[in-house]
Design a protein around this motif. Structure first.
Motif, mmCIF file in Angstrom:
data_model
loop_
_atom_site.group_PDB
_atom_site.id
_atom_site.type_symbol
_atom_site.label_atom_id
_atom_site.label_comp_id
_atom_site.label_asym_id
_atom_site.label_seq_id
_atom_site.Cartn_x
_atom_site.Cartn_y
_atom_site.Cartn_z
ATOM 1 N N ASP A 147 -12.381 6.138 -5.877
ATOM 2 C CA ASP A 147 -13.006 7.184 -5.090
ATOM 3 C C ASP A 147 -11.980 8.141 -4.484
ATOM 4 O O ASP A 147 -12.321 8.973 -3.648
ATOM 5 C CB ASP A 147 -13.845 6.576 -3.949
ATOM 6 N N GLY A 148 -10.731 7.986 -4.869
ATOM 7 C CA GLY A 148 -9.697 8.885 -4.372
ATOM 8 C C GLY A 148 -9.144 8.516 -3.003
ATOM 9 O O GLY A 148 -8.431 9.303 -2.386
ATOM 10 N N PHE A 149 -9.485 7.320 -2.516
ATOM 11 C CA PHE A 149 -8.952 6.864 -1.230
ATOM 12 C C PHE A 149 -7.554 6.266 -1.435
ATOM 13 O O PHE A 149 -7.280 5.689 -2.479
ATOM 14 C CB PHE A 149 -9.861 5.784 -0.613
ATOM 15 N N LEU A 150 -6.708 6.388 -0.421
ATOM 16 C CA LEU A 150 -5.393 5.755 -0.470
ATOM 17 C C LEU A 150 -5.574 4.246 -0.586
ATOM 18 O O LEU A 150 -6.351 3.652 0.163
ATOM 19 C CB LEU A 150 -4.617 6.038 0.823
ATOM 20 N N VAL A 151 -4.863 3.629 -1.520
ATOM 21 C CA VAL A 151 -4.935 2.174 -1.636
ATOM 22 C C VAL A 151 -4.213 1.549 -0.436
ATOM 23 O O VAL A 151 -4.701 0.608 0.179
ATOM 24 C CB VAL A 151 -4.311 1.707 -2.975
ATOM 25 N N ASN A 152 -3.066 2.121 -0.091
ATOM 26 C CA ASN A 152 -2.323 1.637 1.076
ATOM 27 C C ASN A 152 -2.443 2.668 2.206
ATOM 28 O O ASN A 152 -1.795 3.708 2.185
ATOM 29 C CB ASN A 152 -0.858 1.425 0.686
ATOM 30 N N MET A 153 -3.312 2.366 3.175
ATOM 31 C CA MET A 153 -3.600 3.341 4.225
ATOM 32 C C MET A 153 -2.403 3.664 5.119
ATOM 33 O O MET A 153 -2.383 4.692 5.788
ATOM 34 C CB MET A 153 -4.779 2.878 5.058
ATOM 35 N N ASP A 154 -1.422 2.766 5.122
ATOM 36 C CA ASP A 154 -0.220 3.025 5.931
ATOM 37 C C ASP A 154 0.580 4.209 5.391
ATOM 38 O O ASP A 154 1.446 4.739 6.084
ATOM 39 C CB ASP A 154 0.677 1.780 5.967
ATOM 40 N N GLU A 155 0.300 4.586 4.156
ATOM 41 C CA GLU A 155 1.037 5.701 3.563
ATOM 42 C C GLU A 155 0.539 7.056 4.055
ATOM 43 O O GLU A 155 1.099 8.083 3.732
ATOM 44 C CB GLU A 155 0.928 5.646 2.030
ATOM 45 N N TRP A 156 -0.552 7.037 4.854
ATOM 46 C CA TRP A 156 -1.132 8.308 5.318
ATOM 47 C C TRP A 156 -0.165 9.041 6.248
ATOM 48 O O TRP A 156 0.524 8.431 7.072
ATOM 49 C CB TRP A 156 -2.434 8.047 6.073
ATOM 50 N N SER A 157 -0.089 10.336 6.077
ATOM 51 C CA SER A 157 0.650 11.199 6.997
ATOM 52 C C SER A 157 -0.049 12.548 6.953
ATOM 53 O O SER A 157 -0.958 12.756 6.135
ATOM 54 C CB SER A 157 2.097 11.354 6.533
ATOM 55 N N LYS A 158 0.365 13.468 7.820
ATOM 56 C CA LYS A 158 -0.264 14.785 7.817
ATOM 57 C C LYS A 158 -0.072 15.491 6.471
ATOM 58 O O LYS A 158 -0.961 16.178 5.989
ATOM 59 C CB LYS A 158 0.290 15.634 8.960
ATOM 60 N N GLU A 159 1.111 15.284 5.868
ATOM 61 C CA GLU A 159 1.375 15.902 4.565
ATOM 62 C C GLU A 159 0.435 15.320 3.506
ATOM 63 O O GLU A 159 -0.080 16.041 2.657
ATOM 64 C CB GLU A 159 2.836 15.668 4.131
ATOM 65 N N VAL A 160 0.217 13.990 3.590
ATOM 66 C CA VAL A 160 -0.687 13.343 2.644
ATOM 67 C C VAL A 160 -2.097 13.906 2.813
ATOM 68 O O VAL A 160 -2.790 14.211 1.837
ATOM 69 C CB VAL A 160 -0.672 11.801 2.842
ATOM 70 N N ALA A 161 -2.524 14.088 4.076
ATOM 71 C CA ALA A 161 -3.850 14.650 4.342
ATOM 72 C C ALA A 161 -3.987 16.035 3.707
ATOM 73 O O ALA A 161 -5.009 16.346 3.089
ATOM 74 C CB ALA A 161 -4.104 14.726 5.850
ATOM 75 N N GLU A 162 -2.943 16.854 3.834
ATOM 76 C CA GLU A 162 -2.963 18.194 3.237
ATOM 77 C C GLU A 162 -3.173 18.109 1.726
ATOM 78 O O GLU A 162 -3.966 18.863 1.152
ATOM 79 C CB GLU A 162 -1.641 18.941 3.506
#
Lengths: 104, 157
Positions: free
Chosen positions: A16-31
């Motif tokens: 579904d396009g979700f991050l497999v590892n949520m810890d990898e999220w950052s503002k750049e990733v959100a962009e």
């Protein structure tokens, strides 16, 4: 498995396009996640994302759209304009939180 | 992404005026919009109560003839039982953070669901469009419904 390229690193995404590892999220990733949905993030988008992330940090689940409108104060109409064509999953995906589990 | 720019469309016919039959159509239409799917709701016969201003906050559920509610029919006919069952169900619904019907209609309208009343039912019940909630796109005939539901997956509730 799909990946998302952010600053030279390939992040794993689920079906579904979700991050497999949520810890990898950052503002750049959100962009980058938003770009994949043809959304360019404005201050108002960030208000929604920050609300969702705060909710997730406190309750260990993603807020439903109704909670984003009732508690977060973003009107339903605006939420659908900010995240068009299916905000249900899109908001959580860009905010880097799990798929919402409520029905409304 | 899988759910972007969906060409799916869903049409739901709401024909019942009880609490347990009012919510499924509303919840499904809302879920469709959350998933980026077009949704149309058509309110006919008793389902029209869901979009009738004076009635939609008074919609009830009755334990009589409903074995799933676990109450013998003879008990269910005692005055006040329907009110009691209704208030219990409403509390459960509220506890799940699901809005009451009038607010639900506002919410799905804002989410882009198109709501229509049935012409024959409106005429049969002696109502005018003023009696119906302002979120309705209009009152339409069965044949109009054929036009607006073209290409949609249709569900009858």
């Amino acid at each position: 498995m799909a990946t998302l390229e952010v600053a030279g690193t390939a992040l794993e995404l689920d079906d579904d396009g979700f991050l497999v590892n949520m810890d990898e999220w950052s503002k750049e990733v959100a962009e980058e996640l938003a770009k994949a949905d043809e959304i360019s993030l404005t201050d108002r988008h960030w208000e929604v994302i920050e609300f969702v992330r705060k909710w997730y940090a406190e309750k260990d689940e993603s807020p439903t759209l109704r909670r984003i409108t009732k508690v977060g104060g973003i009107p339903t109409k605006e939420l659908y304009q900010l995240f068009p064509d299916g905000p249900g999953k899109k908001v959580a995906r860009i905010a880097g939180t799990p798929k919402p589990e409520g029905c409304v | 992404m899988s759910e972007t720019k969906s060409t799916r469309k869903i049409a739901i016919i709401c024909s019942k005026g009880t609490l347990d039959m009012a919510y499924p159509g509303l919840v499904l239409a809302n879920a469709a919009r959350q998933a980026g799917i077009d949704a149309v709701l058509f309110f006919t016969f008793w389902g029209l109560d869901i979009v009738t201003k004076k009635k939609n906050s008074k919609i009830k559920v009755t334990p009589v003839g409903n074995p799933a509610m676990g109450m013998p029919n003879l008990v269910g006919i005692i005055p006040g039982m329907t009110t009691m069952a209704t208030s219990m169900m409403k509390k459960k619904i509220e506890g799940l953070d699901i809005p009451p019907i009038d607010e639900f209609i506002e919410m799905i309208h804002d989410a882009g669901v198109k709501l229509y009343g049935c012409r024959m039912s409106v005429d049969m019940m002696g109502l005018t469009e003023d009696d119906l909630v302002p979120q309705l796109e209009g009152v339409i005939t069965a044949m109009d419904f054929m036009d607006i539901s073209e290409g949609a997956q249709t569900i009858f509730v």
